[in-house]
Motif scaffolding. Structure first.
Motif, mmCIF file in Angstrom:
data_model
loop_
_atom_site.group_PDB
_atom_site.id
_atom_site.type_symbol
_atom_site.label_atom_id
_atom_site.label_comp_id
_atom_site.label_asym_id
_atom_site.label_seq_id
_atom_site.Cartn_x
_atom_site.Cartn_y
_atom_site.Cartn_z
ATOM 1 N N ASN A 1 14.424 -17.920 -86.977
ATOM 2 C CA ASN A 1 13.860 -19.192 -87.409
ATOM 3 C C ASN A 1 13.697 -19.134 -88.924
ATOM 4 O O ASN A 1 12.684 -18.697 -89.438
ATOM 5 N N ALA B 1 6.675 -25.161 -88.169
ATOM 6 C CA ALA B 1 7.987 -24.625 -87.794
ATOM 7 C C ALA B 1 7.861 -23.411 -86.892
ATOM 8 O O ALA B 1 8.374 -22.351 -87.193
ATOM 9 N N ASP C 1 8.697 -23.555 -83.480
ATOM 10 C CA ASP C 1 9.687 -23.695 -82.403
ATOM 11 C C ASP C 1 11.090 -23.413 -82.955
ATOM 12 O O ASP C 1 11.396 -23.795 -84.070
ATOM 13 N N TYR D 1 13.885 -24.767 -82.044
ATOM 14 C CA TYR D 1 14.787 -25.917 -81.975
ATOM 15 C C TYR D 1 14.229 -27.187 -82.620
ATOM 16 O O TYR D 1 14.992 -28.098 -82.922
ATOM 17 N N PHE D 2 12.937 -27.282 -82.786
ATOM 18 C CA PHE D 2 12.307 -28.475 -83.336
ATOM 19 C C PHE D 2 11.382 -28.103 -84.478
ATOM 20 O O PHE D 2 10.888 -26.974 -84.544
ATOM 21 N N ILE D 3 11.149 -29.068 -85.365
ATOM 22 C CA ILE D 3 10.098 -28.907 -86.361
ATOM 23 C C ILE D 3 9.096 -30.035 -86.152
ATOM 24 O O ILE D 3 9.439 -31.108 -85.650
ATOM 25 N N LYS D 4 7.852 -29.755 -86.512
ATOM 26 C CA LYS D 4 6.796 -30.769 -86.459
ATOM 27 C C LYS D 4 6.509 -31.156 -87.896
ATOM 28 O O LYS D 4 6.325 -30.305 -88.759
ATOM 29 N N LEU E 1 8.161 -35.088 -84.253
ATOM 30 C CA LEU E 1 8.937 -33.914 -83.865
ATOM 31 C C LEU E 1 10.407 -34.225 -84.125
ATOM 32 O O LEU E 1 10.923 -35.239 -83.669
ATOM 33 N N ILE E 2 11.086 -33.349 -84.862
ATOM 34 C CA ILE E 2 12.476 -33.570 -85.239
ATOM 35 C C ILE E 2 13.319 -32.390 -84.757
ATOM 36 O O ILE E 2 12.975 -31.229 -85.010
ATOM 37 N N ASN E 3 14.425 -32.713 -84.094
ATOM 38 C CA ASN E 3 15.356 -31.670 -83.679
ATOM 39 C C ASN E 3 16.042 -31.104 -84.910
ATOM 40 O O ASN E 3 16.492 -31.845 -85.778
ATOM 41 N N LYS E 4 16.167 -29.767 -84.986
ATOM 42 C CA LYS E 4 16.760 -29.143 -86.170
ATOM 43 C C LYS E 4 18.227 -29.514 -86.343
ATOM 44 O O LYS E 4 18.755 -29.477 -87.442
#
Length: 169
Positions: A110, A136, A138, A140-143, A153-156
């Protein structure tokens, strides 16, 4: 014509060279194609003579091997009999298995984690730009906390650019 031998396991074998197949017809075709001079000779040859021929063929094939293959065959040769069949095995040296798990570092690392808790500007693939405090944890996602109580929440995979802002925390 020389007849194929049927082994106890139901496999057919060429008595001249040891070629095996699941079908008698395939072995007969092999004898006609590979041993045409012996195919029409007298079938009263002794089994001992045939086994000597087999051993001679194996020895010739090992002699004619390229030096690289001979080096690969480090180890010793063992032979034992099961019924009338002679099984030849090579006791090879142990193979060294190396750990190549270093490449996994790039799969699950990550990289955004160093920006956790910092203010950033995120540009998405669709052209939208968002600013906020980054979370950060996760893979696969960031908040992104845009304002108090409002977070996204955004997908990387949808992120094109993450720019750290100088306004720290």
């Amino acid at each position: 014509m020389i007849e194929p031998e049927k082994l106890d396991t139901g496999i057919w074998r060429c008595p001249l060279c040891g070629f095996t197949a699941m079908s008698k017809k395939i072995v007969e075709q092999h004898i006609q194609r590979e041993h045409p001079s012996e195919a029409h000779s007298n079938p009263s040859q002794s089994k001992q003579k045939l086994s000597e021929k087999l051993d001679l063929n194996n020895a010739k094939s090992l002699k004619n091997e390229k030096p690289e293959k001979q080096k690969e065959r480090k180890g010793r040769k063992r032979a034992f009999k099961i019924g009338e069949t002679t099984v030849v095995m090579w006791d090879n040296n142990p193979v060294e298995v190396r750990d190549f798990t270093g490449w996994r570092f790039f799969q699950n690392r990550n990289y955004i984690a160093t920006l956790h808790g910092k203010r950033v500007k995120v540009k998405l693939m669709n052209g939208d730009e968002l600013e906020g405090k980054l979370g950060a944890k996760d893979p696969y996602f960031i908040k992104l906390e845009i304002s108090k109580g409002r977070r996204v929440l955004i997908n990387k995979g949808a992120i094109m650019l993450i720019e750290p802002l100088s306004g720290g925390d």
